[in-house]
Write an enzyme that holds these catalytic residues in place. Sequence first.
Site, PDB file in Angstrom:
ATOM      1  N   LYS A   7      -8.693  34.969 -14.133  1.00  0.00           N
ATOM      2  CA  LYS A   7     -10.033  34.465 -14.430  1.00  0.00           C
ATOM      3  C   LYS A   7     -10.620  33.630 -13.290  1.00  0.00           C
ATOM      4  CE  LYS A   7      -8.550  30.510 -17.144  1.00  0.00           C
ATOM      5  NZ  LYS A   7      -8.665  29.381 -16.243  1.00  0.00           N
ATOM      6  N   ARG A  35       4.450  28.819 -21.050  1.00  0.00           N
ATOM      7  CA  ARG A  35       3.074  28.472 -20.674  1.00  0.00           C
ATOM      8  C   ARG A  35       2.078  29.277 -21.498  1.00  0.00           C
ATOM      9  NH1 ARG A  35       2.990  29.669 -14.468  1.00  0.00           N
ATOM     10  NH2 ARG A  35       0.828  29.013 -14.573  1.00  0.00           N
ATOM     11  N   ARG A  41     -11.015  22.313 -22.881  1.00  0.00           N
ATOM     12  CA  ARG A  41      -9.650  22.605 -23.328  1.00  0.00           C
ATOM     13  C   ARG A  41      -9.404  22.130 -24.748  1.00  0.00           C
ATOM     14  NH1 ARG A  41      -6.234  24.551 -18.912  1.00  0.00           N
ATOM     15  NH2 ARG A  41      -7.194  23.809 -17.009  1.00  0.00           N
ATOM     16  N   ARG A  90       8.375  30.239  -7.439  1.00  0.00           N
ATOM     17  CA  ARG A  90       8.271  28.895  -8.015  1.00  0.00           C
ATOM     18  C   ARG A  90       8.880  28.873  -9.405  1.00  0.00           C
ATOM     19  NH1 ARG A  90       2.147  27.567  -8.161  1.00  0.00           N
ATOM     20  NH2 ARG A  90       3.015  26.685 -10.049  1.00  0.00           N
ATOM     21  N   ARG A 137       5.068  36.894  -8.279  1.00  0.00           N
ATOM     22  CA  ARG A 137       4.356  36.053  -7.327  1.00  0.00           C
ATOM     23  C   ARG A 137       5.349  35.310  -6.438  1.00  0.00           C
ATOM     24  NH1 ARG A 137      -0.431  32.139  -9.375  1.00  0.00           N
ATOM     25  NH2 ARG A 137       1.228  30.768 -10.050  1.00  0.00           N
TER      26      ARG A 137
END
Length: 215
Positions: free
Chosen positions: A13, A166, A88, A155, A122
């Site tokens: 996004k 998450r 949020r 990471r 990633r």
Amino acid sequence: MQILMFGPPGSGKGTYGSKLSAKFGIPHISTGDLVRDEIKNETEMGKRINDYSSRGLLVPDSVMCQLLQKRITQPDCTGGFILDGFPRTISQAQELEKMSTTDLVINVQVPDAVVIARLGSRLTCRSCGAIYNELFLKPRVSGRCDKCDGQLYQREDDRPSVIQQRLELYQKQTQPLLEHYERKNQIRNITNNQANVPPEEVVEEIVKIIQSDSN
Ligand SMILES: [Zn+2]
């Protein structure tokens, strides 16, 4: 034109938001970037934010709203803006309604498995922080940064089990907001089922949605 972008981590996004910004000539405002700028520039607000996060506390809604208010009253926002990372919480949504008028909420929906495939592939450079992806943004030399030849690594945040957590947190936080905007008939869903759809294609679809809405 005031647009909110919703989507889980790894939905793309942020990328879509900045491309839409270029298309419509209105700023793409990421509250994450606003926060980082305040901290980097060591402003009063930045110091307060730093103080909260160093104590492991969430930045209060009032501070976030102040920060946003300051940004959206800049002259470049008179034609509208694309907001990313805000609201949020329902209370942030209510504050936003006091300071502006949202037209649409673009909700980027991505299956968990796709997010995990994307973020899980990633790689980040240990030296300069550049980001690569084994699926669609490969470094020229495997395991090495194109820019500085630093070592690439995964990471902690990008490990599948952490991504799953998450995503669950995101769903839990976002559900009440989606219901809130659903009641106002402002949600427009866009589904992204594959890990490597070029961003331009998705953006084109979003543009169509926005244009058909304003007609
Ligand atoms: Zn590097």
